[in-house]
Structures are given as C-alpha cells and as structure tokens.
Design a protein around this motif. Sequence first.
Motif, mmCIF file in Angstrom:
data_model
loop_
_atom_site.group_PDB
_atom_site.id
_atom_site.type_symbol
_atom_site.label_atom_id
_atom_site.label_comp_id
_atom_site.label_asym_id
_atom_site.label_seq_id
_atom_site.Cartn_x
_atom_site.Cartn_y
_atom_site.Cartn_z
ATOM 1 N N SER A 1 -5.612 -4.294 -6.972
ATOM 2 C CA SER A 1 -6.418 -3.577 -5.983
ATOM 3 C C SER A 1 -6.741 -2.177 -6.498
ATOM 4 O O SER A 1 -5.858 -1.485 -7.014
ATOM 5 N N PHE A 2 -8.011 -1.772 -6.344
ATOM 6 C CA PHE A 2 -8.462 -0.450 -6.778
ATOM 7 C C PHE A 2 -8.983 0.334 -5.576
ATOM 8 O O PHE A 2 -9.795 -0.169 -4.795
ATOM 9 N N VAL A 3 -8.517 1.576 -5.441
ATOM 10 C CA VAL A 3 -9.010 2.451 -4.380
ATOM 11 C C VAL A 3 -10.300 3.104 -4.849
ATOM 12 O O VAL A 3 -10.345 3.732 -5.916
ATOM 13 N N LEU A 4 -11.373 2.956 -4.069
ATOM 14 C CA LEU A 4 -12.665 3.527 -4.418
ATOM 15 C C LEU A 4 -12.747 4.979 -3.945
ATOM 16 O O LEU A 4 -11.890 5.464 -3.199
ATOM 17 N N SER A 5 -13.780 5.667 -4.353
ATOM 18 C CA SER A 5 -13.905 7.093 -4.059
ATOM 19 C C SER A 5 -14.000 7.389 -2.573
ATOM 20 O O SER A 5 -13.651 8.478 -2.128
ATOM 21 N N ASN A 6 -14.483 6.440 -1.775
ATOM 22 C CA ASN A 6 -14.601 6.642 -0.333
ATOM 23 C C ASN A 6 -13.406 6.098 0.434
ATOM 24 O O ASN A 6 -13.445 6.015 1.663
ATOM 25 N N SER B 1 -0.764 -6.931 2.321
ATOM 26 C CA SER B 1 -0.813 -6.164 1.075
ATOM 27 C C SER B 1 -0.914 -4.669 1.360
ATOM 28 O O SER B 1 -1.557 -4.255 2.330
ATOM 29 N N ALA B 2 -0.272 -3.880 0.501
ATOM 30 C CA ALA B 2 -0.274 -2.429 0.659
ATOM 31 C C ALA B 2 -0.303 -1.784 -0.726
ATOM 32 O O ALA B 2 0.139 -2.376 -1.717
ATOM 33 N N LEU B 3 -0.830 -0.562 -0.783
ATOM 34 C CA LEU B 3 -0.886 0.211 -2.021
ATOM 35 C C LEU B 3 -0.040 1.474 -1.864
ATOM 36 O O LEU B 3 -0.109 2.150 -0.833
#
Length: 861
Positions: free
Chosen positions: A536-541, A793-795
């Motif tokens: 999972s990738f966190v995007l800029s927004n 799921s969590a980051l």
Amino acid sequence: MNYVVLDKSMKRVATLDPTGDTNYFWGDTINRQIADDNSSNDDIVGVDSFNSNDPNANSKSWNDTIDGLTMMQDEPAAQYLREGNYLAVYDDVTDRWRAYRIHTVTEPIDQTSGVHLVTASAVNAAIWKLGKTVPLKKDLKEGKLKDALSWIMADTGWTLTNNASSGIFADISFDGSSTSQAMLQTVLSTYDCEADAYVHLDQWGMVDDQILELTDRLGENTGRRIRYGDNALTMQRETVDTTLVTKLYVYGSDDKSISGVNKGRNYLTDSKNNSLYNADPNTWLEGTITSSTIKEPDALLAWGMKELKLYNHPRVNYVVEPTTDFHPNLGDTIKVIDLKMIPQLTLQARVIQSTTSLSDPSQNKIVLGEFATVNVVTPNFIQNMEQRWNDQVKKLFADARKNSTAATVSLITPLGQSWANGDTSKRIVARIFIEGVNVTGFLSAAAWNWQRINTDGTHDLDWESEHSDDGYEVTITPPFVGTLMVSVDDMFVKDEAEMWIDTGKNADGTFKKLWETTYGNEDEWKNSHVGALQESFVLSNGEVLASYAYSAKPNSSSQSDCQFLHWGANGKLIDSMIVQGGQHGGSFSYDESSNTIYSQVKDLSGGQNWLCTFPYAPHKVISSGSVTKWCKIDGYYRPCVDLDHGLWLGSKTDGTVQICQISDLKAGKFQPVIEFKIQDVGWNPLPTGVTNDSTYNTMQSNALYYPYAFFTAGDVNGADDRLVMCVNVITHSMIFNYAVTEGQDIKLNIPIENGGHMEPEGVYYDKTNSRLIVGFNVSEFRDGSRTEAIAHSALYAFPLGWRDDSKDLAVEYPTEDISEGSEGVHTITYPSSDIEDDVGMSDDDSDFNIDDPIVTKVVKE
C-alpha cells in the motif's frame, strides 16, 4: 533553581538561592508521588481491593512535599521560614509553579560550628487545604467523576480543572467525617485518574489562582530511554513474589459477577502465565477480587481483565538514580535498559515517585513501578536494542585487536574484474569480517583508507586524496595500472549501526497509525473489501493505492490475478482495477507523478512472465496485452523500483534477491548488478507449500532505496516473529532486523492472546519524512457482543534514525601500507528458476481474503 517564599496571604517576601551569597540553603528534597512503593507487599486484599489497589499493583496515593530545607538563622530570609508561610518552586518541565505550605519548623544548633539553623518541611498547599476540609455527608449512587469532585471541592477555595475522561459510574459514600483529601484519594483510585495541584502567578509575581487538576495520566510517553552507564548512575531492582494469580474470580457490588458477559464463567484465566509460573499444569493459581463500587457487568469484566494483568506475574519495582541531565517528570513512561544485569533489565514503566533537590542534584532519584503498568519488555526489545547499540560488535573488535588473524577484509567486484568493451568504470566494495561476522556497517566512511600503489612501489597520493571520503566503495576508471589496497582504521568503529528504527521519535513509543480500511466496501464488481492488502502506498492527498491477491468472480483468469484498490484517506474504497495474470501483488511500486505502476504480468496463454509498467486505470480489467513490457523473467518476483537511483529489486520465494538497472530491463536485458540470498543476512525463508512451525521466516514484501533494501516477514498464523529488516545491498550486511511487538510497537484493538491478528505486509521508504511505511493486517471486532473479529488493513509509520559520521572524515591518510586483511573476489551465481506463486505461496492470506465470502474468527478468551 530557587525557592520563592510567600507569606500567609501568598505574597512574595523572599527568594532562596542555593548558590547565592545570601539566603543560601541546603538539604532540601522535593518528594512527589502518585503511588506508594509497595515492593515488599504483594497481597491481594480481597474485598474492596478496587479502592485500595486499583488500577495498579502499587497503591495509588498522591503526595507532594518538601523536606529538610535548611538555612542559617541569621540569613535575611530565614525569618520567613515560619509555619503558615509557603515555599513556591517553578517546574520547568510542566511550566507550573507549585506552592507548599510550611507545617513544621525546627531550629537546631550545628554541633560543630555552634551556628543556629532553621529547617522547614512543607506540603503541597492543596493537600494541606483539602486535609482541613470535611465535605458534608452524602451517598452518591452510580455517580460520575465530576459529581464526586464537586462535592469534595466545595468550600476549599481551589479551582477544579477536570481533564480526566473517566466514564466509570461508582457508588461513593461521604460519611461527613472524612476529609476532602482522604476522599480525593478514594476518588483517584475509583475513577482511575491522577491529580496535580499548582498555582498561577500574575505579571507581578502574585498568586492569583490555585488549581487542582485531574487527568487520566500525568506525565508523557515519548519513548525516552534510560540506560545504565549512559544516563543512569545506579539501578536497584526489587522483586516480590508472594502471590501469583492465573485464575481470577471477579465480583462486584450487590453480588454481581461477570458470568453474563463471559460465557457463563465468573472467572478469567491466563494459561500462558500459568504454564510459566505454576509447576502443576493441571491446576490454576486462584484468587478473588471484589469491587464495592462496580456492578455493571461489562465494566466489571473490563476491570477484571485489567486486574488479572497486575497479578499474573511477580511484582517488580526499580529505584534509579539518573544523571543530572536526565529529568523525567512524575508519571512519565520510560524504557529502562541494563543489558548487564542478570536477568537483563529491559522494561517500560512509569515514574511513580520522584525525589529532587535544588541544592544537591546528586540526591535526585526516581522510582519506577507497576503503576499503570510495568511492561517487562520482551526479548525482542533486547534484540532490537542490541542491533543499535551492538555490544557484540565491540567485543569482536576488541578480540580482533588481540588476535591479528580474527579480522579479514574482503574485496568484491559486483560487475566483475575483467574490463569489457564499453566499460567506463568498475566498483570495488570492501567488507570486513571478524570471526566470520560481517561488521562493515559499524565502520564510518572515515575508517576506510583506499591506497593505490604504483608499479614502482610508491603511493599515488593524488588518487588517494581524491578517494579519501569514499567509504567502503570506490570506483576506478581505466586505465588503472598498479595495485589497489584498502586499510581499516578501527578508531572509527561506531557504537551504533548505520540506521535503526527509532522508537524514541514516537509520542508514546509506539508506531503511529497513518491509515486503516473501514468495514463494508464494495468494488465495481460487487466484491467486498476490508483487509488482505499486500502493498500500500500513501498518495500526496492522503489517499492510498494498494494491491490485493484477486481470486473472485467474474474476472478471475487461468493465472494468478492482482487487483489494485484505490482508497480514500478515510479508509473507504473509491475504485479499483484488475490485472489478469498480475500475480500475488506482494510488492509493487507506484510513481504518482506519472500515474505508473511498476509490477509484473504473466501471459494468459503460454505463461511467460514479464516485468512491466501500466497506468492505474479505474474500473478496468486488463491483461498482458495492455501493459508496457520490459523484459522476460523466469518466475514470480516481489518487484519494486528505486526511481531516484534507476534501480529495480526483486526477491523470490527461495530467498534470492536481485537488483538490476532499470535501463537494462527496459532494453530487454535481465542482468543483475547485485545479487545475494536472504539466508546470507540471517533469515530462513519459508518454502512453498510448507506450514510455518516458527523455524522459518515468511517473506512478505520488499522495497529499495539504494544502498538499502527493506524486507518484511511474518506468517499469517503468527508462528514466526513479525520482522522488518534492512540490508545494505552494497556490503550485503544486515543493518537492522527489528522484531515488531504487540503493545509496545503496535497497539491492537484485539490482543493476540485473545484471537487478534498482526501480520506484516508491504513496506516502502518515505524519503520526505525519513521513515518506513509498513502495512499490517490487524483485527477488529465486527459485532457489539465482541465475539467475532475480522481482519482489516492498516499502515504504520516507522521512524528511522541515522548515524551521523560527518565529523569522522579523516584529513590525512597513511603513506605506508598498513593493510590488515586479505583480498578476495566474490563470484556471482544464478539460482535455478523459481516456483510460481499459487495457493501454496509462503505469504498466503486466503483465510483473510474476504472476496469469497467474508471470513470471521471466533475471539478466544
């Protein structure tokens, strides 16, 4: 630090200075506590233990005094050390002034000098005032904290600030004869809160308000550590083991029990600690607690579970004398490390008592206790600490100094030794081994002194100066004639690794949860999603793009498929796309600026594997014919890219790790420039089709930010440790191998011992914030009765610490050959083809693949 003396009206009349020419003092100690140190008493008192012992093993008792402050009687301010006056002191940690009412004054004569002295003792002004106030008689039935406090504080003249969030309802009886101070102590225990009392001074230094503040917990948990030999001068451990309980009967007022909310049982058990402490596995260590104030079954159950954790192990308190530059505050949570104590002292505890002296800081000490609560830290914590402060490495270098044959220097050439047409440079990597252990990561760049010896035996000083800061890797260019050597200066051996996971940067020592999925999300094809995300990738927004091993209808193919899910920052699914033949999705990379996914695909006919790229296209179903193919590969990889350095990394289920240049892959050439086995750095990968019995590491995902590669491991069944590892891919050395621990690192809604779930998944390096983003599948309750759990799921953010070697770079280099090691060449070998990913893959999440259909787990007691 000074004391300010206030008269009976709390007006400033003098200042005491321990270093001044006048009004100096000595002998003072400020003693503050939030609990008694009951290290010599481990009894369970039975009925009413809630009021006397709860919520912590040490009895909750608030006190705050000044003792022993002594002056010569002829000092100008000594006349103000009188009963009824006050001593005020500023606490720079909390930015508060505390006022203490002087209650005892003695006037001894010094036997040696004959000088007349004045010695004063004082107590916090709020404690004194509350001790002189008796609230009216009243029975408070199922009252809230604010109701009890309103009754206690009436007519005291003190302002109440209630920042506690206690939701407990309790029966409190005011008998009309007990003081407000005595009743406050009962309230603090009953409602599980803590008190501080201080005064506010106006701009002229006059007291204009007196405040009693209640809060859930005093102090902070910032992940601070106190380490023997560093910022702790002495440590004393006090252990008492007169009563252990592993089966606890729980009763409340009016003979209420927990049986109605605990499957008919009026007791709680701890099988793990029973097997640890009870020699007879067929029996339990039994005890009973009864609360006279709690009768609501759910609250009684929650209280009982908390109490069992206090009595299921021996009680341990620690008295620590910190260095003068370490200033923990009352209530702070601190990690304590003494790896030389037997058994090793590693714990997380709260400061339940503190002693400070303005005149003699050497008297400062703290007591750390099981007051909310001492968490004796797991062996994983010891392992994680040793990876940063590696005492073993120190010992190895000490051995190498005594034994010249213990250390060897190995030179490897990742691109080979022979010059080929078109080669413009060669990279040479130096590694040092001591007794077979790769200790390269504990040397700073200044330790490596590269030498070029000309054919006539002289040093090429210009070349050596040019490469003086190269560290363990040097690049040579043709024509290169002569001999290349490297020497190691052990003055630049470091106590810390190159990098470590820095829990000290987190507010409470745990890792911050950045994002998590919500329950009940349907994709475009009516399949439900909540967990089992791989990477999972966190995007800029704040939105998230994640991969998911897809096997649902109607779009599953004859090969392994992958679904890419686009989530909102709030954890709700926005849209998705499916890549038929996209495989497991254990790892991928995403470039948000170009909307490009870097992954792999398998032809639906023929089964050929390709590295490829494709855009994220919501609502689409694509296959190998719709992607940009780079080159053929011989099996399943966990692929990722490092665009900053133009590199691709892939790992296989057999432990092979290969790194290629993206330019080569785009040209259709799969030719690794770096290759190693994960076994070489300490892991034992789980073979395909084998159930983990804790002897293997279940590899999950990987990421690259050159020269560092990051890996996660941990089986869905929880058999093996949950690990996050960093490897220096140049030196093939393990930088850290961090074991993620429940509670200490990640707080779970459902503890693992109660059926909870904590499985590592994806990982990537967030260069903007110098941290790792690590995904986990964790459990949450999905029903009001708290009997069923579902994985979602969590980051989490894992901050990184970096060793600063900037001041180590040497200015002068030796002109003589002092090489300590031998040279060698590492031959790169290529392993056999890998096995395709399938239902037998090592990181199979089929139990939590909620496409077919939602799977729940019964939560164990």
